[in-house]
Structure formats: C-alpha cells, structure tokens
Design a protein around this motif. Structure first.
Motif, mmCIF file in Angstrom:
data_model
loop_
_atom_site.group_PDB
_atom_site.id
_atom_site.type_symbol
_atom_site.label_atom_id
_atom_site.label_comp_id
_atom_site.label_asym_id
_atom_site.label_seq_id
_atom_site.Cartn_x
_atom_site.Cartn_y
_atom_site.Cartn_z
ATOM 1 N N ARG A 45 0.860 -1.183 0.000
ATOM 2 C CA ARG A 45 0.000 0.000 0.000
ATOM 3 C C ARG A 45 0.899 1.237 0.000
ATOM 4 O O ARG A 45 1.835 1.338 0.777
ATOM 5 C CB ARG A 45 -0.904 -0.016 1.227
ATOM 6 C CG ARG A 45 -2.031 0.991 1.182
ATOM 7 C CD ARG A 45 -3.066 0.672 2.231
ATOM 8 N NE ARG A 45 -3.704 -0.624 1.992
ATOM 9 C CZ ARG A 45 -4.781 -1.055 2.650
ATOM 10 N NH1 ARG A 45 -5.342 -0.281 3.572
ATOM 11 N NH2 ARG A 45 -5.300 -2.232 2.393
ATOM 12 N N GLU A 46 0.594 2.182 -0.883
ATOM 13 C CA GLU A 46 1.436 3.356 -0.992
ATOM 14 C C GLU A 46 0.624 4.638 -0.816
ATOM 15 O O GLU A 46 -0.550 4.711 -1.173
ATOM 16 C CB GLU A 46 2.163 3.391 -2.341
ATOM 17 C CG GLU A 46 1.275 3.571 -3.549
ATOM 18 C CD GLU A 46 2.078 3.829 -4.822
ATOM 19 O OE1 GLU A 46 3.313 3.996 -4.758
ATOM 20 O OE2 GLU A 46 1.442 3.881 -5.891
ATOM 21 N N PHE A 47 1.301 5.625 -0.288
ATOM 22 C CA PHE A 47 0.714 6.936 -0.057
ATOM 23 C C PHE A 47 0.456 7.636 -1.378
ATOM 24 O O PHE A 47 1.261 7.569 -2.301
ATOM 25 C CB PHE A 47 1.673 7.764 0.803
ATOM 26 C CG PHE A 47 1.296 9.201 0.962
ATOM 27 C CD1 PHE A 47 1.859 10.179 0.164
ATOM 28 C CD2 PHE A 47 0.379 9.578 1.928
ATOM 29 C CE1 PHE A 47 1.530 11.508 0.313
ATOM 30 C CE2 PHE A 47 0.032 10.907 2.091
ATOM 31 C CZ PHE A 47 0.611 11.873 1.291
ATOM 32 N N VAL A 48 -0.699 8.324 -1.457
ATOM 33 C CA VAL A 48 -1.037 9.095 -2.646
ATOM 34 C C VAL A 48 -1.083 10.587 -2.318
ATOM 35 O O VAL A 48 -0.402 11.394 -2.957
ATOM 36 C CB VAL A 48 -2.392 8.642 -3.229
ATOM 37 C CG1 VAL A 48 -2.803 9.544 -4.387
ATOM 38 C CG2 VAL A 48 -2.323 7.184 -3.671
ATOM 39 N N ALA A 49 -1.885 10.951 -1.327
ATOM 40 C CA ALA A 49 -2.044 12.362 -0.974
ATOM 41 C C ALA A 49 -2.682 12.472 0.399
ATOM 42 O O ALA A 49 -3.354 11.545 0.842
ATOM 43 C CB ALA A 49 -2.901 13.083 -2.007
ATOM 44 N N SER A 50 -2.461 13.607 1.046
ATOM 45 C CA SER A 50 -3.106 13.854 2.326
ATOM 46 C C SER A 50 -3.450 15.324 2.462
ATOM 47 O O SER A 50 -2.871 16.183 1.785
ATOM 48 C CB SER A 50 -2.216 13.424 3.497
ATOM 49 O OG SER A 50 -1.096 14.270 3.619
ATOM 50 N N THR A 56 -1.702 20.402 1.953
ATOM 51 C CA THR A 56 -1.802 19.186 1.160
ATOM 52 C C THR A 56 -0.414 18.655 0.845
ATOM 53 O O THR A 56 0.534 19.417 0.665
ATOM 54 C CB THR A 56 -2.561 19.441 -0.149
ATOM 55 O OG1 THR A 56 -1.913 20.500 -0.874
ATOM 56 C CG2 THR A 56 -3.996 19.840 0.132
ATOM 57 N N VAL A 57 -0.323 17.328 0.797
ATOM 58 C CA VAL A 57 0.925 16.646 0.493
ATOM 59 C C VAL A 57 0.619 15.595 -0.569
ATOM 60 O O VAL A 57 -0.408 14.926 -0.500
ATOM 61 C CB VAL A 57 1.516 15.972 1.752
ATOM 62 C CG1 VAL A 57 2.813 15.244 1.408
ATOM 63 C CG2 VAL A 57 1.763 16.989 2.854
ATOM 64 N N TYR A 58 1.537 15.469 -1.532
ATOM 65 C CA TYR A 58 1.325 14.526 -2.628
ATOM 66 C C TYR A 58 2.540 13.633 -2.830
ATOM 67 O O TYR A 58 3.679 14.064 -2.635
ATOM 68 C CB TYR A 58 1.050 15.271 -3.943
ATOM 69 C CG TYR A 58 -0.220 16.072 -3.932
ATOM 70 C CD1 TYR A 58 -0.222 17.408 -3.579
ATOM 71 C CD2 TYR A 58 -1.431 15.477 -4.273
ATOM 72 C CE1 TYR A 58 -1.395 18.148 -3.559
ATOM 73 C CE2 TYR A 58 -2.614 16.213 -4.260
ATOM 74 C CZ TYR A 58 -2.581 17.540 -3.899
ATOM 75 O OH TYR A 58 -3.751 18.258 -3.884
ATOM 76 N N ALA A 59 2.281 12.417 -3.266
ATOM 77 C CA ALA A 59 3.370 11.578 -3.732
ATOM 78 C C ALA A 59 3.911 12.165 -5.029
ATOM 79 O O ALA A 59 3.165 12.772 -5.809
ATOM 80 C CB ALA A 59 2.864 10.155 -3.976
#
Length: 123
Positions: A45-50, A56-59
């Motif tokens: 499972r990988e991070f996409v955005a938060s 906001t933070v993005y891969a």
C-alpha cells in the motif's frame, strides 16, 4: 465509531479523469489528517495524498495530476485524478487517524480505513 466510505472508482482510459470521494461518519474530518492510499496487486500500500487543515501533500508520482480537497460541510474528502496512467490502476483507500497521522505518509500511522474503491486505467 468512525466509518469511512469511498466512492467514485471505475474504468477509465489513459489520459482520462476520475473523482473519488470519501465520506466519514463518527468523526469530523476537518480536525484530522485524511489521506488517500492505493494498493496494486502484489504491491505494498502506498501513499497518494493527504490533507491537514489547508496543507496538502502529494506523492511525487501523482503531483500535478491529482488534487485532494475537503468539503467540511459534507464531511468528505475528494481526490480529483486527471491525466490517468496505466500505473495508477489500484484499489484506492481513504484513511484518517489521530495526531500520529499528522502529515504522515505511512499507512501504519492511520487508524481508520475505508473498504477501498477500484480504479482501473485501461484502453
């Protein structure tokens, strides 16, 4: 009890767009970090955005193509995805957590998860 429900997944051609939504009950999403993760078959499972408040933070792999936003009135978090690629194919999960999850990209930091929604990019 916190419950998250994703919607909006489906089949789309490369270059197309999809809008995912995460609806919450039992928690006000505005108060906590809410994130999108994805998991492709056989992969972690990988991070996409938060989103945390207005931050906001993005891969790197989705930056400039995906946009995460929050609708406080509806207690939802949305992931607008454009310029989709084959490699974006995965089950997408919404997650939220407590202080430990603030700004985190690690799945282990998040306490609550939705059931996931499938996104398939195919021609």
């Amino acid at each position: 009890q916190v419950q998250l429900a994703e919607s909006g997944g489906g089949l789309v051609q490369p270059g197309g767009s999809l809008r995912l939504s995460c609806a919450a009950s039992g928690r006000t999403l505005e108060t906590y970090t809410t994130a999108w993760f994805r998991q492709a078959p056989g992969q972690e499972r990988e991070f996409v955005a938060s989103v945390t408040n207005s931050i906001t933070v993005y891969a790197v792999s989705v930056k400039d193509r995906f946009t995460i936003s929050r609708d406080s009135g509806k207690n939802t978090v949305t992931l607008q995805m454009s310029s989709l690629k084959f490699e974006d194919t995965a089950v997408y999960y919404c997650a939220t957590g407590g202080p430990r999850a603030t700004g985190s990209r690690s799945p282990e930091a998040y306490s609550y998860w939705g059931q996931g929604t499938q996104v398939t990019v195919s021609s």
